[in-house]
Design an enzyme around this catalytic site. Structure first.
Site, mmCIF file in Angstrom:
data_model
loop_
_atom_site.group_PDB
_atom_site.id
_atom_site.type_symbol
_atom_site.label_atom_id
_atom_site.label_comp_id
_atom_site.label_asym_id
_atom_site.label_seq_id
_atom_site.Cartn_x
_atom_site.Cartn_y
_atom_site.Cartn_z
ATOM 1 N N SER A 180 -75.658 -62.852 -54.848
ATOM 2 C CA SER A 180 -76.114 -63.489 -53.614
ATOM 3 C C SER A 180 -77.619 -63.243 -53.486
ATOM 4 O O SER A 180 -78.364 -63.630 -54.369
ATOM 5 C CB SER A 180 -75.328 -62.946 -52.417
ATOM 6 O OG SER A 180 -75.667 -63.637 -51.238
ATOM 7 N N THR A 181 -78.074 -62.582 -52.425
ATOM 8 C CA THR A 181 -79.503 -62.335 -52.233
ATOM 9 C C THR A 181 -80.089 -61.590 -53.432
ATOM 10 O O THR A 181 -79.592 -60.548 -53.821
ATOM 11 C CB THR A 181 -79.725 -61.495 -50.966
ATOM 12 O OG1 THR A 181 -79.072 -62.120 -49.874
ATOM 13 C CG2 THR A 181 -81.208 -61.350 -50.673
ATOM 14 N N HIS A 207 -74.511 -67.474 -54.332
ATOM 15 C CA HIS A 207 -74.603 -67.939 -52.949
ATOM 16 C C HIS A 207 -75.965 -68.587 -52.734
ATOM 17 O O HIS A 207 -76.997 -67.929 -52.840
ATOM 18 C CB HIS A 207 -74.434 -66.775 -51.975
ATOM 19 C CG HIS A 207 -73.086 -66.134 -52.039
ATOM 20 N ND1 HIS A 207 -72.849 -64.870 -51.548
ATOM 21 C CD2 HIS A 207 -71.902 -66.569 -52.529
ATOM 22 C CE1 HIS A 207 -71.572 -64.558 -51.740
ATOM 23 N NE2 HIS A 207 -70.993 -65.576 -52.341
ATOM 24 N N MET A 297 -75.838 -59.358 -50.097
ATOM 25 C CA MET A 297 -75.386 -58.818 -48.814
ATOM 26 C C MET A 297 -73.891 -59.037 -48.644
ATOM 27 O O MET A 297 -73.323 -59.967 -49.198
ATOM 28 C CB MET A 297 -76.133 -59.489 -47.670
ATOM 29 C CG MET A 297 -77.577 -59.091 -47.579
ATOM 30 S SD MET A 297 -78.340 -59.741 -46.076
ATOM 31 C CE MET A 297 -79.935 -58.940 -46.176
ATOM 32 N N ASP A 300 -68.612 -59.998 -50.511
ATOM 33 C CA ASP A 300 -67.965 -61.010 -51.350
ATOM 34 C C ASP A 300 -67.950 -60.548 -52.805
ATOM 35 O O ASP A 300 -68.954 -60.061 -53.321
ATOM 36 C CB ASP A 300 -68.680 -62.351 -51.239
ATOM 37 C CG ASP A 300 -67.932 -63.458 -51.958
ATOM 38 O OD1 ASP A 300 -66.681 -63.426 -51.948
ATOM 39 O OD2 ASP A 300 -68.578 -64.339 -52.535
#
Length: 365
Positions: A180-181, A207, A297, A300
């Site tokens: 993600s991030t 993401h 973050m 998930d």
């Protein structure tokens, strides 16, 4: 203004907008002003102005345009991360391939995420775009960023990690990865270290806003040896290929060993969901699968990675020493879902040991 945090009132997040279009700059300022979590600290038309005013304004987060007169947003991001590290959210035109490539490269030099540029109040998805911008600015303002050394100077080595995880008894036939991030540069680094004939297919969840996924896959395809493409429905995944989950659809491995794209509801707020990807690998491939969970973050992927490990798969989480955000890997470690935690620069070499050239047969669910 701000909500209570630990019994005190949190001040609004101070936002600096860098955007050369007067119309878009005013629109972004309006969007920021309407959100009680945010406060407009400044709005400038060029990277040069942003760099000049940065120490005076001291924003908590920066909204960065990419196409700017003079210095572009990529060079501005590089300079800011070297001189006064500040969380940066790139606001990009999702349709322009050249802009998106620059945006992806901005992530490689320290920007945290890319969001779609608003068009105007009358556009069909204005409310959704505005909400995404505000949420990303608020969330990314809380990410601790580090000073990036100028190009040509070596980054300090990550703290060595001692681990004694046994290698699996069989070579995996398929690999799942999720981030993600901070994910795009991490994925580029790992996949860039794997050969074009890497002997297993890679299924990937990143993401990112749906409008950016085609461009993200194209960008990745241009900088890593393997073939990268958006995952097609019903195809059997091939070695040497990376299949990226498309925007706003889940990617899973079907019982027949083919790629499936699902329109089901988001899982834990995410679609595509790393949990669903890893869970499908656990069910279909079990010990013939491996999973890698990188920076991001939230949680998930943690539950899915845990299920994959319980099914006999080998699982890797990015170590805290290199993760931009240690949320997703940390959750997997807490759940007992990680065979080994490794700094980013050690992940590719571990994957090459897991699946040496010529060692893998076709996946047979």
């Amino acid at each position: 203004m701000g909500g209570p945090v630990g019994g005190r009132t949190r001040d609004p997040v101070r936002v600096l907008i860098v955007e050369d279009s007067t119309v878009v700059r005013q629109l972004l300022a309006h969007i920021v002003a309407q959100d009680p979590r945010l406060a407009l600290a400044g709005a400038v038309a060029s990277a040069e102005e942003a760099l000049r005013d940065l120490r005076r304004i001291r924003p908590d987060v920066i909204s960065m345009d990419i196409r700017l007169p003079g210095m572009d947003g990529l060079e501005a991001t590089r300079r800011i991360m070297a001189e006064q590290p500040t969380p940066i959210v790139v606001v990009s035109d999702a349709v322009a391939d050249s802009s998106l490539r620059i945006s992806m490269n901005a992530l490689r030099v320290g920007a945290l995420s890319v969001v779609e540029k608003p068009i105007g109040f009358s556009s069909r998805n204005y409310a959704a775009v505005a909400e995404t911008i505000c949420t990303q600015l608020f969330i990314m303002s809380q990410v601790p960023v580090i000073r990036r050394r100028p190009i040509g100077q070596a980054e300090p080595a990550a703290r060595p990690v001692t681990e004694s995880a046994a290698m699996p008894q069989r070579h995996p036939s398929i690999l799942g990865m999720a981030a993600s991030t901070g994910g795009p540069p991490a994925l580029a680094r790992i996949l860039g270290s794997l050969p074009a004939d890497f002997p297993v297919p890679v299924l990937l969840v990143q993401h990112m806003g749906a409008p950016f996924m085609e461009g993200f896959a194209s960008w990745l395809d241009g900088i890593v040896p393997m073939t990268v493409r958006i995952a097609p429905e019903g195809e059997r995944p091939l070695p040497g290929h990376v299949y990226v989950a498309p925007g706003d659809r889940h990617l899973v491995l079907s019982p027949a060993g083919t790629l499936r794209l699902l329109d089901e509801a988001p899982v834990g707020g995410q679609r595509p969901s790393a949990n669903l990807l890893f869970q499908s690998l656990a069910r279909v491939a079990g010990p013939a699968a491996a999973g890698v969970l990188l920076t991001g973050m939230g949680e998930d992927g943690a539950q899915g990675l845990t299920e994959l490990r319980r099914a006999g798969g080998f699982t890797v989480a990015e170590h805290e020493s290199t993760a931009v955000v240690y949320g997703m890997p940390a959750a997997a470690v807490r759940m007992g879902g990680v065979s080994v935690s490794l700094p980013l620069e050690m992940v590719a070499s571990r994957l090459l040991r897991l699946v040496p050239a010529g060692a893998v047969r076709e996946l047979r669910p």
